[in-house]
Design a protein around this motif. Structure first.
Motif, short mmCIF file in Angstrom:
data_model
loop_
_atom_site.label_atom_id
_atom_site.label_comp_id
_atom_site.label_asym_id
_atom_site.label_seq_id
_atom_site.Cartn_x
_atom_site.Cartn_y
_atom_site.Cartn_z
N PHE A 1 -6.80 28.19 -42.49
CA PHE A 1 -5.70 28.36 -41.55
C PHE A 1 -4.52 27.43 -41.84
N ALA B 1 -8.20 34.89 -45.60
CA ALA B 1 -7.88 33.80 -44.67
C ALA B 1 -7.22 32.64 -45.36
N HIS C 1 -12.85 24.74 -38.64
CA HIS C 1 -12.68 23.81 -39.75
C HIS C 1 -13.92 23.95 -40.63
N HIS D 1 -1.50 23.16 -34.43
CA HIS D 1 -1.95 24.51 -34.10
C HIS D 1 -3.25 24.86 -34.83
N SER D 2 -3.41 24.35 -36.06
CA SER D 2 -4.62 24.67 -36.84
C SER D 2 -5.87 24.04 -36.23
N TYR E 1 -8.50 26.34 -34.63
CA TYR E 1 -9.25 27.27 -35.47
C TYR E 1 -10.40 26.56 -36.17
N GLN F 1 -16.00 24.55 -34.90
CA GLN F 1 -15.10 25.31 -34.05
C GLN F 1 -14.96 24.60 -32.71
N VAL G 1 -1.24 29.08 -39.97
CA VAL G 1 -0.85 29.19 -38.56
C VAL G 1 0.30 28.24 -38.27
N CYS H 1 -3.59 32.53 -45.01
CA CYS H 1 -3.08 32.48 -43.64
C CYS H 1 -2.70 31.06 -43.27
#
Length: 491
Positions: free
Chosen positions: A151, A16, A320, A314-315, A318, A353, A21, A19
């Motif tokens: 993310f 992850a 934290h 955008h992150s 997701y 979240q 985003v 990754c």
């Protein structure tokens, strides 16, 4: 957590961590004319792109040592340029701030307290003595926190900071280009006014001789008082024009003083009539303008910044995740503070979240996308404006070149007409009004000739500016910061 699950969890975190985003950035297409699509053919042979304009010192193409000296003073002392350099330093420091989140944050908060407990304190149902007490508390705690950038929020922040840094670097170059071009334009305008002063002064001298001639003829009974008055009127009007040209010259001298960082009263530019021709200007192909204009690079880097902001928004959808730990020593006695029994510690993780935010995250993402779309439109508008300025510069120089050639012929014709009018007047064939008309026409034609030459030089300056002044986008690529291991030990 079972032992078998720990490696799997670590592998998931490692995966992850790579990754990010949000959209990947690529420069959007911009409207550009086809190669060799300029409407107007320039009145000179095109030079090779970027070969004839010195990088960082484009004004050297004019081969004017005095102009070069003033440009160097501007680079050192112009306060607007100093402020732009300070903005770049500020942007570089802010970019370093963004890289700090890549590393764990360690803090210490030692304390020493002597406190007294109340003898009437609530016991909360516990049977114990409620006598008052006095004690010391010595604490040396450390806290450690680290955001697991699963993310890409932190990486997007660094990306945005670097794009902003490069945008500011390009803006600095644009400020320098604008200021140096303004100085060159003011300088050549002042030189044109010097040439105009010579023209008007020569007309004043010639008209004074004409007034002496008419006065002598009037005293001899050949010329009328009307002719004397007409010539005196023309002379007075020309002297007024001389004063106005001098006033305009002083204003441009003051403007140059401010650009080179001096008080207006302390700079005196020597009089030197304009005796130059426009140099060859390297046009290249239209697409080169996208790489050679610092203002376009500023707009392009702002697009990259806004694209990174979309990724940051955008992150927010997701989790934290923050890893934290604390440790240290606590004791009632300073002597036993660092003993093993005084050791305290804790480890933990926090996962946040978002579930229901009342549409906040969705609205932030929509706003970020709209800001990106706006930056794309601004970029494309900057490109269109750049091509317009290049085309305007080529058109102006082509037209001025033709106009200057015909105006020089007009000056020759006006001089010949004045000579004929003088001869006819002295021969008694015509009135002195023809001489007055010829003198006025010659002065107007000579002034227009010098003005056209001045406009030609100023248009050359602005065409070089429209082409970027020898700058190219590679000069800001190194303007970026990267996380460095030594930052771990920096406050």
């Amino acid at each position: 957590m079972k032992r078998a699950a720990i490696p799997a969890a670590l592998a998931l975190l490692a995966f992850a961590a790579g990754c990010t985003v949000g959209p990947r950035y690529s420069r959007p297409a911009a409207p550009a004319p086809a190669p060799d699509a300029c409407k107007t053919e320039p009145p000179w042979q095109q030079a090779a792109p970027k070969d004839s304009i010195p990088k960082g010192a484009w004004w050297q193409v004019f081969n004017d040592q005095e102009l070069s000296a003033y440009e160097q003073q501007l680079l050192q002392a112009n306060q607007s340029l100093v402020a732009a350099r300070d903005r770049l330093d500020q942007a570089r420091s802010l970019a370093r701030v963004a890289t700090a989140d890549v590393f764990p944050q360690l803090a210490a908060d030692p304390s020493a307290v002597r406190e007294r407990g109340s003898g009437n304190r609530p016991l909360n149902g516990v049977v114990q003595s409620s006598r008052p007490y006095t004690q010391n508390v010595f604490t040396v705690p450390f806290s450690l926190s680290y955001e697991a950038d699963l993310f890409g929020r932190v990486r997007r922040n660094v990306e945005a900071a670097n794009a902003s840094l490069q945008s500011t670097a390009a803006d600095l170059q644009n400020v320098q280009l604008v200021l140096t071009a303004e100085l060159a334009a003011d300088y050549f305008t002042l030189r044109e006014l010097d040439a105009e002063l010579v023209v008007v002064q020569e007309s004043v001298d010639s008209q004074r001789k004409g007034l002496d001639l008419v006065n002598n003829r009037h005293q001899g009974g050949i010329a009328s008082g009307l002719e004397v008055a007409q010539q005196a009127t023309l002379l007075d009007s020309t002297v007024s024009q001389l004063a106005l040209v001098q006033q305009t010259r002083e204003q441009y001298e003051h403007a140059i003083a401010v650009l080179v960082g001096q008080p207006a009263s302390s700079l005196s530019v020597r009089v030197a009539p304009l005796q130059v021709t426009p140099p060859p200007v390297p046009l290249g192909v239209p697409s080169d303008v996208l790489e050679r204009r610092p203002d376009i690079s500023t707009a392009e880097r702002l697009m990259a910044y806004q694209n990174a902001q979309v990724g940051i928004a955008h992150s927010a959808f997701y989790p934290h995740i923050t890893l934290s730990g604390s440790g240290g020593w606590q004791s009632q006695d300073l002597a036993s503070l660092l003993n093993a029994p005084s050791l305290i510690w804790s480890l933990g993780a926090d996962a946040l979240q978002p579930i229901f935010e009342g549409g906040r995250n969705r609205a932030n993402l929509a706003a970020a996308r709209a800001a990106y779309d706006q930056s794309v439109a601004n970029y494309r508008q900057s490109v269109l404006t750049a091509f317009q300025e290049v085309e305007d510069g080529i058109s102006n120089l082509s037209t001025l070149s033709q106009a200057l050639a015909t105006q020089r012929a007009a000056v020759d014709d006006a001089r010949r007409a004045l000579a004929i009018a003088n001869n006819r007047y002295i021969g008694g064939v015509t009135s002195y009004l023809d001489v007055i008309t010829a003198q006025t026409t010659l002065l107007t034609s000579e002034r227009l000739e010098t003005q056209l030459l001045g406009q030609q030089m100023v248009s050359s300056v602005y065409l070089v500016k429209a082409l970027g002044g020898g700058w190219d986008v590679s000069q800001i690529k190194d303007q970026q910061v990267h996380p460095q291991a030594r930052q771990v030990l920096q406050p």
